[in-house]
Design a protein around this motif. Structure first.
Motif, PDB file in Angstrom:
ATOM      1  N   ALA A  69       0.086  -0.877   3.441  1.00 17.83           N
ATOM      2  CA  ALA A  69       0.099  -0.721   4.899  1.00 17.83           C
ATOM      3  C   ALA A  69       1.527  -0.690   5.428  1.00 17.83           C
ATOM      4  N   ALA A  70       2.384  -1.530   4.838  1.00 19.31           N
ATOM      5  CA  ALA A  70       3.764  -1.602   5.309  1.00 19.31           C
ATOM      6  C   ALA A  70       4.496  -0.286   5.070  1.00 19.31           C
ATOM      7  N   LYS A  71       4.080   0.444   4.044  1.00 19.10           N
ATOM      8  CA  LYS A  71       4.772   1.686   3.687  1.00 19.10           C
ATOM      9  C   LYS A  71       4.348   2.855   4.549  1.00 19.10           C
ATOM     10  N   LEU A  72       3.165   2.755   5.162  1.00 21.05           N
ATOM     11  CA  LEU A  72       2.605   3.906   5.861  1.00 21.05           C
ATOM     12  C   LEU A  72       3.164   4.049   7.269  1.00 21.05           C
ATOM     13  N   GLY A  73       2.985   5.248   7.806  1.00 22.19           N
ATOM     14  CA  GLY A  73       3.432   5.508   9.170  1.00 22.19           C
ATOM     15  C   GLY A  73       2.533   4.850  10.192  1.00 22.19           C
ATOM     16  N   GLU A  74       3.008   4.816  11.436  1.00 18.27           N
ATOM     17  CA  GLU A  74       2.295   4.095  12.490  1.00 18.27           C
ATOM     18  C   GLU A  74       0.880   4.615  12.708  1.00 18.27           C
ATOM     19  N   ASP A  75       0.719   5.933  12.578  1.00 17.23           N
ATOM     20  CA  ASP A  75      -0.579   6.517  12.893  1.00 17.23           C
ATOM     21  C   ASP A  75      -1.475   6.711  11.683  1.00 17.23           C
ATOM     22  N   ASP A  76      -0.980   6.327  10.498  1.00 19.92           N
ATOM     23  CA  ASP A  76      -1.794   6.512   9.298  1.00 19.92           C
ATOM     24  C   ASP A  76      -2.945   5.511   9.283  1.00 19.92           C
ATOM     25  N   VAL A  77      -4.011   5.952   8.660  1.00 17.34           N
ATOM     26  CA  VAL A  77      -5.186   5.094   8.546  1.00 17.34           C
ATOM     27  C   VAL A  77      -5.533   4.935   7.072  1.00 17.34           C
ATOM     28  N   ILE A  78      -5.605   3.705   6.625  1.00 12.55           N
ATOM     29  CA  ILE A  78      -6.065   3.457   5.255  1.00 12.55           C
ATOM     30  C   ILE A  78      -7.579   3.563   5.251  1.00 12.55           C
ATOM     31  N   VAL A  79      -8.091   4.363   4.344  1.00 12.76           N
ATOM     32  CA  VAL A  79      -9.538   4.475   4.235  1.00 12.76           C
ATOM     33  C   VAL A  79      -9.948   3.907   2.889  1.00 12.76           C
ATOM     34  N   GLU A  80     -10.815   2.961   2.919  1.00 14.97           N
ATOM     35  CA  GLU A  80     -11.193   2.261   1.694  1.00 14.97           C
ATOM     36  C   GLU A  80     -12.133   3.141   0.866  1.00 14.97           C
ATOM     37  N   GLY A  81     -12.049   3.012  -0.430  1.00 10.50           N
ATOM     38  CA  GLY A  81     -12.994   3.708  -1.292  1.00 10.50           C
ATOM     39  C   GLY A  81     -12.507   5.062  -1.768  1.00 10.50           C
ATOM     40  N   TYR A  82     -11.219   5.357  -1.565  1.00 11.26           N
ATOM     41  CA  TYR A  82     -10.679   6.619  -2.054  1.00 11.26           C
ATOM     42  C   TYR A  82      -9.523   6.334  -2.995  1.00 11.26           C
ATOM     43  N   ALA A  83      -9.447   7.134  -4.019  1.00  8.47           N
ATOM     44  CA  ALA A  83      -8.422   6.906  -5.035  1.00  8.47           C
ATOM     45  C   ALA A  83      -7.021   7.041  -4.444  1.00  8.47           C
ATOM     46  N   GLU A  84      -6.906   7.829  -3.366  1.00  5.25           N
ATOM     47  CA  GLU A  84      -5.592   8.054  -2.764  1.00  5.25           C
ATOM     48  C   GLU A  84      -4.965   6.752  -2.280  1.00  5.25           C
ATOM     49  N   TYR A  85      -5.797   5.842  -1.843  1.00  5.36           N
ATOM     50  CA  TYR A  85      -5.306   4.542  -1.368  1.00  5.36           C
ATOM     51  C   TYR A  85      -5.904   3.447  -2.245  1.00  5.36           C
ATOM     52  N   ALA A  86      -5.237   3.154  -3.339  1.00  2.00           N
ATOM     53  CA  ALA A  86      -5.735   2.077  -4.194  1.00  2.00           C
ATOM     54  C   ALA A  86      -5.219   0.761  -3.649  1.00  2.00           C
ATOM     55  N   THR A  87      -6.111  -0.039  -3.113  1.00  2.49           N
ATOM     56  CA  THR A  87      -5.685  -1.277  -2.450  1.00  2.49           C
ATOM     57  C   THR A  87      -6.030  -2.521  -3.260  1.00  2.49           C
ATOM     58  N   TRP A  88      -6.907  -2.364  -4.229  1.00  4.68           N
ATOM     59  CA  TRP A  88      -7.353  -3.498  -5.055  1.00  4.68           C
ATOM     60  C   TRP A  88      -7.895  -4.634  -4.217  1.00  4.68           C
ATOM     61  N   ARG A  89      -8.572  -4.275  -3.165  1.00  7.36           N
ATOM     62  CA  ARG A  89      -9.155  -5.328  -2.342  1.00  7.36           C
ATOM     63  C   ARG A  89     -10.492  -5.765  -2.934  1.00  7.36           C
ATOM     64  N   PRO A  90     -10.840  -7.041  -2.799  1.00  8.70           N
ATOM     65  CA  PRO A  90     -12.193  -7.461  -3.199  1.00  8.70           C
ATOM     66  C   PRO A  90     -13.207  -6.923  -2.186  1.00  8.70           C
ATOM     67  N   HIS A  91     -14.113  -6.090  -2.683  1.00 13.53           N
ATOM     68  CA  HIS A  91     -15.120  -5.513  -1.801  1.00 13.53           C
ATOM     69  C   HIS A  91     -16.384  -6.358  -1.799  1.00 13.53           C
ATOM     70  N   LEU A  92     -16.950  -6.479  -0.644  1.00 18.37           N
ATOM     71  CA  LEU A  92     -18.222  -7.196  -0.525  1.00 18.37           C
ATOM     72  C   LEU A  92     -19.273  -6.541  -1.429  1.00 18.37           C
ATOM     73  N   ALA A  93     -19.271  -5.213  -1.429  1.00 18.72           N
ATOM     74  CA  ALA A  93     -20.323  -4.483  -2.132  1.00 18.72           C
ATOM     75  C   ALA A  93     -20.339  -4.810  -3.623  1.00 18.72           C
ATOM     76  N   TYR A  94     -19.141  -4.932  -4.227  1.00  8.95           N
ATOM     77  CA  TYR A  94     -19.098  -5.121  -5.673  1.00  8.95           C
ATOM     78  C   TYR A  94     -19.402  -6.554  -6.082  1.00  8.95           C
ATOM     79  N   LEU A  95     -19.460  -7.465  -5.130  1.00 12.59           N
ATOM     80  CA  LEU A  95     -19.685  -8.864  -5.475  1.00 12.59           C
ATOM     81  C   LEU A  95     -21.163  -9.227  -5.483  1.00 12.59           C
ATOM     82  N   ARG A  96     -21.998  -8.218  -5.349  1.00 15.16           N
ATOM     83  CA  ARG A  96     -23.421  -8.499  -5.253  1.00 15.16           C
ATOM     84  C   ARG A  96     -24.002  -8.959  -6.585  1.00 15.16           C
ATOM     85  N   ASP A  97     -24.838  -9.985  -6.503  1.00 14.28           N
ATOM     86  CA  ASP A  97     -25.641 -10.409  -7.633  1.00 14.28           C
ATOM     87  C   ASP A  97     -27.083 -10.351  -7.159  1.00 14.28           C
ATOM     88  N   PRO A  98     -27.895  -9.480  -7.762  1.00 10.99           N
ATOM     89  CA  PRO A  98     -29.262  -9.310  -7.254  1.00 10.99           C
ATOM     90  C   PRO A  98     -30.044 -10.611  -7.224  1.00 10.99           C
TER      91      PRO A  98
END
Lengths: 357, 539
Positions: B301-330
């Motif tokens: 985020a610090a590297k991006l321009g003021e108007d840029d938007v990080i969109v999660e779930g795309y290889a272009e922006y690898a953020t390594w964030r813990p996603h709620l979706a992947y933490l599911r245990d049925p």
């Protein structure tokens, strides 16, 4: 304990219980026959009871289909019968304020009013005074009634100390203005119904403005426009006027650089000697001889009087309760408006007057 | 039992009792009754043990009842705003304010803060759904609405229909009318508002278009505007909760509103997955917008321009964030909570006070995020609790992407081709069985076969003699048979060599003269084959 229990007679107990029940009945009783409910605005028109909100209505509520595609906000609002919402965070009630409000010459059937008062003693008093004032207007001839009035009580506390000195102490400013911003947001986002074209913010201490304030500002057809706010004062028996609202300004390099060195949760404030920003303040740009309708670009706006096209608020422009680019409340609002791609304007020679404490 | 007796005996008893145990006040107190108001007769002064017991019990019961009543009342006073409202309105500042003034509404926002059990307190929910070209999903959406267990009259519905080219608007009003004229009154919803507003969206709504990386920034900003318009136009002071729900949710618990509300958080989202066809693995996390911020994300985020938007779930922006979706245990506990920084918009329950305070869906880059993710960020900034439930899952509709569609088309073609083949095989089989009289033909068949084999054997014997005389000099000690046996690389098909490619009978195979099959042809060796050492090594 055991002894005392044994010593009381069943009759005494019966009396006590009866008394208790009577007391409870007395406490709950008023609501059982007066139209008071938790949810005052039930879509149901049947006589509400304390549990009305818990039982389904007797008639099915209808469906409102509203098209907002043809909603306009133009330079001549009267021609299109554009609706205006006047919003006022009401910390204190001044008769002069209300008189001035009644002097506005835009048709009242096109005007909605919204007020929000804090849940403090001062707020209670303001609420009661407002009630008296509104009662007079709304019981008057149909033509002079406002279309709709909403009065809200805050669901959050206000930092105490509203005297001039306390209010302007730099340390208290952040909390005070955050609370003010929250009040403004609560007000605008619950009263902005889909038919409204314009929102005029008018502080409760604006006691004098031209009667055509709204039309004059709307004429500029800007998304956000703010007049200059002055204050009248008496000096040696002579009435003079001085600039009051310093929140309308054009940004300066100094201020921007100052912002860069600040932490995320710090704010830049205007009008404090400790923090010289060298911004171009609209308050000092007034030229008495020049045209009243001269415009200037602004980066920060004050909220004492502020005309906003409703679509700007609908797009999401709000009064930040947190430091947004180191700005808060109305100044942060101007920044957010600019982030949304619009430009706020100011009228340095068009004056409204602030109450003098 | 007679009351006078009870009264009397009680006084007596209490008098004597307190004499034995305590001091002057109690004595005096008891004698007060005796002297002033209680008539006594000698026979009453008798001790009535049986009666005393029951009176005692009764008194205790009264006391207990009173105590319980007080506790319950006090507690409900603490807990229930409606009771507090009535109580306070009776003693405090008049809540009948503004009641007599036409055109005036008075609301104390502190009554609409939202609580964990809103359905018991008559807390109203504003149920919001932005719709665009959603005609296909509406019937399913309404079946979800009908099934909601939260009291329907406490749910105010609001829809925004924008830039729709299909019949969304008409179908929506039809379905709403049907819903509100239902014979079952409990099916009726509260206030219903349908807003029409076109934003002039340039980007299409089908899956590949809307999820393409480049389209995400502007698309998210546009969606944010739509959400804000819908919210601002319909949020009223008397709403305690706001629920955002997309029309294309396929499966969700009917008690989802209560389930989420019970957590009593400012903003709460469930996990959103979607079912997939089995060739894609049955299921998949869908909503990747619910996440916790990561160091990498902040650095990016610090590297991006003021108007840029990080969109999660795309290889272009690898953020390594813990996603709620992947933490599911049925099989996980559905009540487990997880703090979030960004939220997805498929299903959000938020307190109305969050929106009243000013939180909204940024239609600009707010801390490098927009729309629902920006909303999550803004809520955190405003110190609201933002929670996700990793094991509480709702299922989004599966819409095949164009790649999926292509793949599905191919699969369908394959399936048809396969079916055709099977059918032909089956037909051939029946033709074979029905068309030939096998018994009759068998004799001739056997005869022909024998002749062929004899001829082949004869020919081979001649060739063998020739080859033996040829090969002795060349292959030092190696028999031709060894060549044919194959090696580590597998059996060798000596197709062009002599002795190979001749049809043999079952008899010969039994004798061990057949070495192997290759490419449908048969390799033949006259000598019986014994596995050599080399072969057994690789067996």
């Amino acid at each position: 304990m055991g002894t005392r229990l044994q010593r009381s007679s069943p009759f005494r107990l019966l009396f006590a219980l009866l008394g208790l029940l009577l007391f409870l009945w007395w406490m709950i009783q008023p609501s059982s026959h007066s139209p008071r409910t938790l949810n005052i605005n039930l879509p149901d028109s049947s006589p509400p009871t304390p549990t009305a909100a818990l039982t389904p209505p007797k008639t099915a509520p209808g469906i409102n289909v509203i098209s907002m595609n043809n909603l306009t906000a133009t330079a001549n609002p009267l021609k299109n019968s554009e609706r205006l919402l006047i919003l006022t965070p009401l910390a204190r009630f001044y008769d002069e304020y209300f008189d001035n409000l009644l002097k506005l010459n835009y048709p009242r059937n096109l005007i909605d009013l919204g007020f929000i008062t804090p849940k403090t003693h001062a707020g209670n008093i303001a609420t009661l005074k407002l009630q008296d004032a509104l009662r007079k207007v709304q019981h008057g001839p149909k033509k002079s009634r406002f279309n709709k009035i909403t009065i809200l009580r805050q669901d959050f506390g206000t930092p105490t100390g509203q005297s001039e000195k306390e209010r302007h102490a730099m340390k208290a400013q952040k909390d005070r203005r955050a609370s003010m911003a929250r009040a403004r947001n609560s007000l605008v986002f619950t009263t902005l119904n889909p038919t409204i074209s314009w929102v005029l913010w008018l502080d409760s201490d604006i006691i004098e403005s031209p009667p055509s304030l709204f039309q004059d500002l709307a004429k500029h057809n800007k998304q956000v426009i703010v007049p200059n706010c002055f204050q009248r004062y008496k000096e040696n028996g002579v009435w003079k006027e001085r600039p009051y609202d310093f929140n309308s300004w054009q940004d300066s390099e100094t201020a921007l650089n100052l912002g860069k060195t600040m932490k995320d949760d710090e704010i830049l404030l205007e009008g404090y000697a400790e923090m010289p920003t060298y911004r171009a303040l609209m308050a000092y740009q007034r030229d008495e001889k020049a045209d009243k309708h001269v415009e200037m670009l602004l980066d920060g706006v004050g909220g004492t009087a502020l005309l906003v096209k409703a679509s700007i608020h609908r797009d999401g422009a709000m009064f930040p309760t947190f430091p947004f680019y180191h700005l808060i409340e109305t100044e942060g609002f101007a920044k957010m408006v600019r982030r949304l791609g619009h430009q706020p304007y100011g009228l340095p020679n068009y004056l409204v007057y602030h109450y003098n404490e | 039992m007679s009351l006078p007796t009870s009264r009397h005996s009680h006084t007596q008893y209490s008098n004597g009792y307190s004499n034995g145990y305590s001091g002057g006040y109690k004595n005096g107190h008891a004698s007060y009754y005796k002297d002033e108001s209680w008539a006594m007769s000698p026979q009453d002064s008798k001790y009535h043990p049986k009666f005393r017991k029951s009176a005692y019990a009764r008194r205790r019961l009264f006391l207990k009842l009173g105590f319980v009543f007080l506790v319950v009342f006090g507690f409900s006073l603490l807990v229930s705003p409606s009771l507090r409202f009535t109580v306070f309105s009776a003693i405090g500042l008049g809540y009948s304010l503004y009641k007599d003034i036409p055109g005036v509404e008075y609301h104390d926002l502190s009554l609409y803060k939202g609580s964990a059990t809103g359905w018991q307190r008559g807390e109203r929910i504003l149920f919001l759904s932005p719709l665009r070209d959603a005609e296909a999903h509406l019937p399913m959406f309404f079946s979800h609405l009908r099934n909601l267990t939260y009291p329907h009259h406490l749910i105010d519905l609001a829809f925004l229909v924008s830039d729709s080219k299909d019949n969304t608007m008409n179908l929506l009003t039809d379905l709403l009318k049907k819903q509100q004229s239902d014979a079952d009154h409990n099916q009726w919803f509260g206030e219903i508002t349908v807003i029409e507003k076109d934003f002039g969206a340039a980007i299409g709504q089908d899956f590949s278009n809307r999820h393409g990386f480049a389209a995400q920034g502007p698309r998210r900003k546009l969606m944010a505007r739509a959400r804000n318009w819908l919210l601002n136009a319909t949020l009223k002071p008397h709403h305690s909760w706001v629920y955002w729900r997309d029309a294309d949710v396929e499966t969700a618990p009917t008690s989802i509103l209560e389930d989420l509300m019970r957590h009593n958080k400012d903003v709460i989202v469930p996990n959103v997955w979607r079912p997939l066809p089995d060739w894609l693995g049955n299921e998949q996390p869908y909503d990747l917008n619910s996440w916790q911020e990561s160091e990498t994300g902040l650095e990016l985020a610090a590297k991006l321009g003021e108007d840029d938007v990080i969109v999660e779930g795309y290889a272009e922006y690898a953020t390594w964030r813990p996603h709620l979706a992947y933490l599911r245990d049925p099989r996980g506990d559905p009540d487990v909570e997880m703090e979030l920084d960004g939220v997805g918009g498929v299903s959000i329950l938020a307190k109305a006070s969050v929106f009243r305070a000013g939180a909204h869906f940024p239609a600009f880059s707010f801390e490098k995020h927009a729309e629902t993710e920006g909303f999550g960020k803004m809520c955190r900034r405003m110190k609201f609790t933002v929670i996700g439930l990793p094991h509480y899952t709702i299922w989004h509709l599966y819409e095949p992407s164009s790649d999926d569609l292509k793949h599905m088309k191919e699969m369908e073609e394959q399936r048809i081709a396969h079916e055709k083949e099977e059918k032909e095989k089956a037909e051939q089989k029946t033709r074979l069985e029905e068309g030939w009289d096998i018994k009759k033909d068998k004799d001739t068949w056997d005869k022909d076969q024998k002749e062929i084999i004899d001829a082949a054997l004869k020919a081979k014997e001649v060739e063998k003699g020739a080859m033996a005389s040829k090969g002795t000099g060349k292959d030092s000690g190696k028999t031709p048979d060894q060549d044919l046996r194959g090696s580590r690389e597998g059996p060798i098909a000596h197709v062009d060599e002599p002795g190979v490619g001749v049809l043999t009978t079952e008899d010969e195979e039994k004798k061990g003269q057949i070495v192997g099959h290759e490419n449908g042809r048969v390799k033949q060796n006259k000598l019986p084959v014994e596995p050599t050492k080399q072969e057994s090594q690789f067996a």
